[in-house]
Every structure is written in structure tokens, then in C-alpha cells.
Design an enzyme around this catalytic site. Structure first.
Site: not given
Length: 515
Positions: A148-149, A194-195, A263, A265, A298, A479, A493
Site C-alpha cells: 500500500w506504500d 499476508r497482503s 513474524r 521481521e 502495525d 515516514e 518497533e
């Protein structure tokens, strides 16, 4: 309302499914491939950023690496570090080359080449996915293309004369659908389960190549099929993966992840959270964490049972208003494309789907004051105000009265530097006081659709003022921003990243608008 909605769904489900391209087997992620070695590296904090080892490339085949690990006396951190250095190539540190200070729009245009990557091939064992065309990354620790970015990033590319990158990225995302039957969160093997918010239809709409319409529409239909997997067998009140059927038969969607382990990452962060919450089923906790990652939020108090604490996350029990607004947009786009392509059965079926979803959003995702997420456990839209409330305006699904009420309810989210994600200061990055580029764009466009131009103008001016102030102070685009006080954002995180793809794209597009 129940019977008309069910009749529309019957028309939609009767339509023939699109021809599906062959789907490649899903490759294993690094955590799945390296087992205890991966766990030891992450839990012993060999790297400050958990994503570092997820992006490392083995210097020899996995079997050889694991055989050597079993022989290794890697009981101390120095020994394990030596083993990793001998057997893996770590990702290079991100580089953003200093530039002479220039006007903001010119600076953004100069950043695109620095953020452009190409991965037609990758080293054996790499977690990176190949892509046929060049693409733009967000920047910082985000070394790959994200779903989505990228739409919000792409908004700024034509203004720099880079329509070629827009066309290339649309082709890249389409290639992922063709290979994997979905667009993953990002172009790494560990993201394939995941999407992210389904904005491929919006990207596709940025293409100026009419010759690719049939291909793009086939890929859009395949993405829709991914999100709707399991719909045909669901009974009222049931859920399967990303699909929910409410008691009245309405079909809507939720965020999900096909895996229920930590996850890759953020392996240590997830495992430590599970260890501190023994009362919760660890697999369900991991699933809810992963589902929130699919949402792009997230993490946020939006997903927390107590509204404050990550350990209470319950993403999969919510039917999100933003996701369903975008799914409506996807269905409308497919219907329009099918009409252009003279595929009447497809056009009829997807128009029926869109009409049914419109009715469901207006009824079930409306709490009487604004649009909100539907709680599967309470059977009603909740009362949590978040930036997601304007997505039905962006998708033009709100009635005039709903849009007017939502705009009034939305105003407290607008700070000195733009739209906050929520009004809850939880310490998570998708909460007060942080603002993010996609929410500014969605809010501004959505409010304009319904004539709320004064509020849209206020948001635009606030966002540009905040981004410009930080650029003058540091020479960077970030960001996320603290939009309450016009300074860099925080929480979450990892540290705030600079670069930065979607901030560049949205800011560049807003700067180019007539004053």
C-alpha cells in the site's frame, strides 16, 4: 434490506470465475528454513533490528548452513556472531546521499533515483522476490517494494516525469498476483502469508497504457478472489480467513494472515510478547499481530481490546471500515473495466457485488455518528474514532448525511501538522500524536468528494506546513510525523525512517495542486 442484499449476492456469486494464471509454490521464509538458528539469532539480540537477519543471504545452501550450525559450539554470542559472519551476507546499510538544499518539490524529484531499485534476479537463498521492472522503495530499513506504500508513492512520480516507473510498478505488482495469487505485504518471502490494504485498483488507474487493461483487470479479479476465498461455503455468522458473513447474509472482509507464528521481521518482539501473556493462546496472538501488519496499522489502539495494550490485540475480530471501502472500490473498478472490455456477465456480477457491499457498509459500519470498525463479538460498529473513518468518503460510499456527520466527528483528529491516526496516546506508532501520508491523502480526497472543502484545505495546509518545517530543519522527509506539535514522529518497533516513499509522493502531489 436483507432480501435485496442477498439477491445481489446471488447474482454476484453466479458469475463465472476469471481464468487463473499458474501460481508458484510459496517459498519458505528464513524463520521456516533456519529453525533454531533463526530463533537463537533473534532471541539473543545479535542485531538491533530484527529485520536485519530476515534480509540476510546465506553464502551456501541451507542444508550446508544447518549442518555447520549443528557442529558449531555457538553457545556464546561471539561464537554465534562469527558463525553468522562466515555463513551469511548481511544487508548493506541504507544510503541517502546528501544533496544541496533545494525547494521541497525539487528535492523530492531528486530523491526518486536514490529510492529506485531493480531485482530481476536475486542471489540464491535470498528472501527477496524477483520483479521484472524497476520500482521505488520507501527508504531506510525498508529495502524492498511494499504494497500500500507504493500507491501513495506513485502519486508523485508523474510530476517528476517518471510515468515509466508508474507503469513498471503496476507491472511488478501484477507479476506478483500472477505468481502467488496475491500481492504480498512486501517483496520478501516472509511477507507472502499476508497482503495489505487492496489498492492495486488505484495503482492500475494511474496507468496510461490502455493496451494492458485486459491483463490488469484479470489480475484485479485474481486479487479479489484471494480476498474472498471461502465465501461460497460460509453460513450466516461464520468467518473464514479474510471473509466474514454477517447474520443477515452480508459478505464483508477482515484482515488476516495465513501463518500463526512470530513474524520473521519482528520475531523476538512477538515471541517476547507471547511469553509475557501466558493466558493468551500464542497462535491466536501471533495471528492477530500478523493481521494488524496486513492492515498497515502495525500497531494501533484501534485493534486492542482494552484500547491501550498490545497484548490485548484482537485484529481478526474486527471488520475494518477502510478495508471494506477499498474492497468496494476494487469491485467497482472491475465492473467498470469489464464494461470497457465488453464482458457483460463480469460487469453485472461485480456491479451487484459493489451494490451489496455498499448497503452493508452503510448499515453495519456506521455507528450513528461516524463510520467505524464492526466488532464481530458485539455485533455492532464500535465507537472508536480513527483516521479510517474517512475511507467511505474516499470510496464515495457514504450517504450525504453520513458524510456530513463523519466530517464533523473527524475534526478532532486534525492537528497542527495534519491528521492523527487516533486520539489515543498508547505509545504505538499508529496512534496519537502520529500522522501518516496516506491518511492525509485519503482524508483530503474523501472530504472533497462530499463538498467538505474547508476541512480538506485545512488538512492540506497543516500537512504541508509540518513536512516543510521538518525539511527546513533537517533536510529530510520522514515516514511519520508528530502532527500535534509538527516534529518527527515516534513510537513503535523501530526508529522513524527517512527517505521516504509515501511522504514524498503525497507531498509532491499536494504541492502540485493549484493554490
Amino acid at each position: 434490506m436483507i432480501r435485496p442484499v442477498l439477491a445481489l449476492l446471488a447474482v454476484a456469486l453466479a458469475a463465472p470465475a476469471p481464468a487463473r494464471a499458474p501460481v508458484s509454490p510459496t517459498p519458505l521464509s528464513p524463520a521456516q528454513r533456519f529453525g533454531d538458528l533463526y530463533r537463537q539469532v533473534q532471541m539473543r539480540r545479535l542485531f538491533p533490528d530484527s529485520k536485519t537477519f530476515a534480509d540476510a543471504t546465506p553464502r551456501r545452501p541451507d542444508a550446508a548452513v544447518m549442518a555447520a550450525y549443528r557442529r558449531c559450539a555457538c553457545t556464546t554470542d561471539p561464537a554465534l556472531r562469527r558463525f553468522i559472519a562466515a555463513n551469511f551476507t548481511l544487508p548493506a546499510a541504507p544510503i541517502v546521499r546528501p544533496q544541496p538544499r533545494a525547494p521541497l518539490a525539487q528535492h523530492i524529484d531528486r530523491l526518486w533515483p536514490q529510492l529506485t531499485r531493480e531485482t530481476r534476479t536475486v542471489p540464491p537463498g535470498s528472501s527477496a522476490l524477483t520483479l521484472p521492472r524497476p520500482y521505488v522503495v520507501p527508504g531506510g530499513r525498508f529495502r524492498e517494494m511494499y504494497y500500500w506504500d507504493s500507491y501513495f508513492t506513485m502519486l508523485g512520480l508523474p510530476l517528476a516525469g517518471r510515468q515509466d516507473l508508474v507503469e513498471g510498478m503496476v507491472a511488478d505488482f501484477g507479476s506478483l498476483v500472477d505468481r502467488y495469487g496475491r500481492i504480498p505485504n512486501g517483496t520478501r518471502t516472509y511477507y507472502l502469508s499476508r497482503s495489505q490494504p487492496p489498492v492495486f485498483y488505484l495503482m492500475s488507474g494511474l496507468s496510461r497504457d490502455a493496451t494492458t487493461l485486459a491483463t490488469r483487470n484479470r489480475q484485479l479479479r485474481a486479487e479479489h478472489a484471494f480476498w474472498m476465498t471461502g465465501e461460497r461455503t460460509l453460513k450466516p455468522g461464520e468467518q473464514h480467513a479474510r471473509v466474514v458473513r454477517l447474520a443477515d447474509g452480508a459478505l464483508l472482509n477482515r484482515y488476516w494472515d495465513d501463518r500463526d507464528d512470530p513474524r520473521d521481521e519482528s520475531w523476538r518482539e512477538d515471541a517476547e510478547l507471547a511469553a509475557t501473556t501466558p493466558a493468551r493462546d500464542a497462535k491466536q496472538l501471533y495471528r492477530d499481530l500478523r493481521a494488524a501488519a496486513e492492515s498497515g496499522w502495525d500497531f494501533s489502539s484501534r485493534w486492542f481490546a482494552d484500547g491501550r495494550t498490545l497484548a490485548t490485540i484482537r485484529t481478526t475480530r474486527l471488520v475494518p471500515v477502510d478495508l471494506n471501502s477499498l474492497m468496494l472500490g476494487l469491485e467497482q473498478a472491475i465492473a467498470a473495466n469489464c464494461r470497457t472490455l465488453r464482458d457483460a456477465p463480469c460487469a453485472t456480477a461485480f456491479a451487484a457485488r459493489a451494490a451489496a457491499r455498499t448497503a452493508a457498509i452503510r448499515q453495519h459500519l456506521w455507528n450513528g455518528r461516524f463510520f467505524a470498525d464492526y466488532d464481530l463479538d458485539t455485533g455492532a460498529a464500535n465507537d472508536r474514532l480513527t483516521a479510517a473513518t474517512v475511507f467511505p468518503l474516499f470510496a464515495r460510499v457514504a450517504t450525504a448525511d453520513q458524510a456530513r456527520a463523519t466530517a464533523r466527528a473527524f475534526e478532532p483528529l486534525v492537528g497542527q501538522g495534519g491528521v492523527r491516526a487516533t486520539l489515543v496516546p498508547s505509545g504505538q506508532q499508529w496512534d496519537e500524536p502520529n500522522g501518516w501520508a496516506p491518511h492525509q491523502w485519503v482524508a483530503i480526497q474523501g472530504l472533497r468528494h462530499y463538498g467538505e472543502t474547508a476541512l480538506a484545505a485545512r488538512i492540506k495546509a497543516a500537512w504541508l506546513a509540518g513536512v516543510t518545517a521538518e525539511y527546513r530543519a533537517s533536510g529530510k522527509l520522514l515516514e511519520k510525523y508528530d502532527v500535534a506539535e509538527r516534529r518527527p514522529g515516534g513510537g513503535g518497533e523501530y526508529p522513524n525512517q527517512d527517505g521516504f516513499g509515501w511522504t514524498n509522493g503525497v507531498t509532491r502531489a499536494l504541492l502540485a495542486e493549484p493554490r
